[in-house]
Design a protein around this motif. Structure first.
Motif, PDB file in Angstrom:
ATOM      1  N   ILE A 174       0.960  -1.182  -0.011  1.00  9.98           N
ATOM      2  CA  ILE A 174      -0.126  -0.150  -0.008  1.00  9.98           C
ATOM      3  C   ILE A 174       0.893   1.124  -0.017  1.00  9.98           C
ATOM      4  CG2 ILE A 174      -2.019   1.227   1.194  1.00  9.98           C
ATOM      5  CD1 ILE A 174      -2.558  -1.507   2.641  1.00  9.98           C
ATOM      6  N   PRO A 175       1.243   2.072  -1.195  1.00  6.31           N
ATOM      7  CA  PRO A 175       2.290   2.787  -1.471  1.00  6.31           C
ATOM      8  C   PRO A 175       1.526   4.258  -1.121  1.00  6.31           C
ATOM      9  CG  PRO A 175       1.706   2.195  -3.460  1.00  6.31           C
ATOM     10  CD  PRO A 175       1.043   1.129  -2.555  1.00  6.31           C
ATOM     11  N   CYS A 176       2.182   5.290  -0.626  1.00  6.05           N
ATOM     12  CA  CYS A 176       1.651   6.520  -0.593  1.00  6.05           C
ATOM     13  C   CYS A 176       2.083   6.899  -2.093  1.00  6.05           C
ATOM     14  CB  CYS A 176       2.472   7.519   0.368  1.00  6.05           C
ATOM     15  SG  CYS A 176       2.369   6.778   2.223  1.00  6.05           S
ATOM     16  N   LEU A 177       1.201   7.584  -2.718  1.00  5.36           N
ATOM     17  CA  LEU A 177       1.276   8.186  -3.935  1.00  5.36           C
ATOM     18  C   LEU A 177       2.463   9.406  -3.952  1.00  5.36           C
ATOM     19  CD1 LEU A 177      -2.321   8.865  -4.927  1.00  5.36           C
ATOM     20  CD2 LEU A 177      -0.756   7.483  -6.356  1.00  5.36           C
ATOM     21  N   PRO A 178       3.325   9.448  -5.191  1.00  8.20           N
ATOM     22  CA  PRO A 178       4.222  10.419  -5.066  1.00  8.20           C
ATOM     23  C   PRO A 178       3.564  11.820  -4.666  1.00  8.20           C
ATOM     24  CG  PRO A 178       4.452   9.133  -6.995  1.00  8.20           C
ATOM     25  CD  PRO A 178       3.208   8.598  -6.338  1.00  8.20           C
ATOM     26  N   GLY A 179       4.392  12.541  -3.601  1.00 11.54           N
ATOM     27  CA  GLY A 179       3.831  13.823  -3.164  1.00 11.54           C
ATOM     28  C   GLY A 179       2.676  13.753  -2.438  1.00 11.54           C
ATOM     29  N   TYR A 180       2.165  12.602  -1.801  1.00 14.97           N
ATOM     30  CA  TYR A 180       1.299  12.338  -0.811  1.00 14.97           C
ATOM     31  C   TYR A 180       1.954  11.762   0.527  1.00 14.97           C
ATOM     32  CZ  TYR A 180      -2.485  13.229  -4.328  1.00 14.97           C
ATOM     33  OH  TYR A 180      -3.465  13.593  -5.185  1.00 14.97           O
ATOM     34  N   GLY A 181       1.443  12.009   1.596  1.00 14.51           N
ATOM     35  CA  GLY A 181       1.813  11.406   2.882  1.00 14.51           C
ATOM     36  C   GLY A 181       3.183  11.315   2.765  1.00 14.51           C
ATOM     37  N   LYS A 205       8.436  14.079  -2.836  1.00 21.23           N
ATOM     38  CA  LYS A 205       7.597  15.101  -3.671  1.00 21.23           C
ATOM     39  C   LYS A 205       8.347  15.423  -4.981  1.00 21.23           C
ATOM     40  CE  LYS A 205       5.932  17.438   0.852  1.00 21.23           C
ATOM     41  NZ  LYS A 205       6.130  18.582   1.544  1.00 21.23           N
ATOM     42  N   PRO A 206       7.874  15.106  -6.170  1.00 27.98           N
ATOM     43  CA  PRO A 206       8.529  15.254  -7.322  1.00 27.98           C
ATOM     44  C   PRO A 206       8.829  16.663  -7.506  1.00 27.98           C
ATOM     45  CG  PRO A 206       6.577  13.869  -7.808  1.00 27.98           C
ATOM     46  CD  PRO A 206       6.610  14.415  -6.159  1.00 27.98           C
TER      47      PRO A 206
END
Length: 377
Positions: A133-140, A144-145
């Motif tokens: 269950i990954p944190c989306l990039p930029g989330y959690g 942060k890209p």
């Protein structure tokens, strides 16, 4: 290529800073309406903020995350942080779960135990899954890209690399909201290793002939789509066009962030008038904290800038299943969706639940996944 444990460790100073900001909030006047039609009502948000300041305990959530087990790895220069919860059953199958906005990995909190330990939750050993269950990039807690290009297709590719690094050569995927977009991209791109997907927000669009002679269920869907366009999509237009501008208030003001998210907990859940009818107050604040503590208000919004214009249906030629919850914000009737699927193996229509299916209705959600993925062996 290294995968290593990641420990969530928020210092007390961060909580003290939050409390100070809550204490010195400059509130607007009360809205001149008696409902949520102008957004989050002053009284409702003040009540939530009072509990946030004086009753809420972040460290219970932190213990939960660390108890499940978080990990991190770097892919394409970005730190990807994720829950990885393995089942004790040898026959368990790997399952990738992707959240959306304004949700988080905590959407799946009450599904983790039933999916990894089915015998203790009314299932059989055949219902066991290893969960990623990954944190989306930029989330959690993910990075942060700092460059553009992190679209849903890019994330789909990165998720494939993540599953490969974890040693999973065959796996299943599931998602709603942005998770549905990423999971649809995984299927459409035929990301190596993925053998089937489940969506709780299947993505489809009507054709001219549908609009000319809509069926009753399609009329309801068209009405919901019109409501979303007219009254519920302002957040997406702002985040898709000027995420940096709205990001300043979301990162600097906990009340601004909470008001932005809390309104969607009201609008998008199957409730009787208040968000807390569907989600507990602690659950709501745990989720808000994953945006506040990581200052993710701007970085999470940028996914809309990257991909909202291309958020649409795609041809899926691997096994796919869908579960339709009645208060979904962007409904897709079966006739619209199955045109783009050569192997639709399950279509479930539920009696209760909204946009945050796993979060609102974990038992029904788990049952749907067990049914769907049993047809993809």
């Amino acid at each position: 290529m290294q995968v290593k444990p990641f420990v969530v460790d928020i210092p007390a100073s961060s909580i003290a800073d939050l409390h100070l900001r809550l204490d010195i909030t400059r509130w607007p006047e009360r809205e001149p309406v008696g409902d949520w039609s102008q957004g989050t009502p002053l009284a409702a948000l003040q009540d939530l903020a009072g509990y946030w300041r004086n009753g809420y305990d972040w460290y219970a959530c932190q213990a939960l995350l660390n108890g499940w087990g978080m990990f991190e790895t770097e892919i394409d220069g970005l730190a990807i942080r994720f829950l990885h919860v393995r089942s004790a059953h040898e026959s368990a199958r790997p399952l990738l779960l992707t959240h959306g906005w304004p949700g988080s990995i905590l959407e799946f909190r009450r599904c983790i135990a039933p999916l990894t330990d089915p015998l203790a939750h009314g299932g059989t050993a055949d219902d066991a899954f290893h969960l990623v269950i990954p944190c989306l990039p930029g989330y959690g807690f993910s990075g942060k890209p700092t460059v553009t290009g992190w679209s849903v297709q890019k994330i789909a590719s990165v998720w494939g690399e993540l599953m490969a690094r974890l040693g999973y050569d065959q796996w299943l995927a599931q998602g709603g909201d942005w998770g549905a977009a990423v999971t649809t991209a995984i299927a459409a791109m035929k990301v190596e290793g993925c053998i089937g997907v489940h969506l709780n927000m299947p993505i489809a669009r009507p054709l001219p002939e549908d609009l000319a002679a809509p069926e009753p269920g399609e009329l309801k869907a068209l009405s919901a789509l019109q409501h979303y366009q007219d009254w519920d999509s302002g957040y997406s237009k702002q985040q898709a066009t000027r995420p940096q501008t709205v990001g300043y208030s979301l990162v600097d003001s906990p009340i601004g962030l909470a008001g932005w998210i809390y309104e969607k907990m009201w609008a998008w859940t199957d409730n009787d008038g208040a968000p807390e009818d569907a989600l507990s107050r602690d659950d709501i604040l745990d989720n808000v904290m994953l945006y506040w503590l990581t200052a993710a208000g701007a970085s999470s919004a940028r996914l809309y800038w990257e991909s909202f214009g291309s958020f649409g249906p795609a041809q899926i030629d691997i096994p796919v299943a869908a579960s339709i919850f009645p208060k979904e914000i962007i409904p897709a009737p079966r006739r619209w969706f199955e045109r783009n699927c050569s192997q639709l193996v399950h279509w479930g229509e539920l009696e209760k639940g909204g946009h945050f299916a796993a979060w609102e209705q974990p038992e029904a959600f788990v049952k749907e996944l067990r049914t769907a993925f049993s047809l993809m062996r």
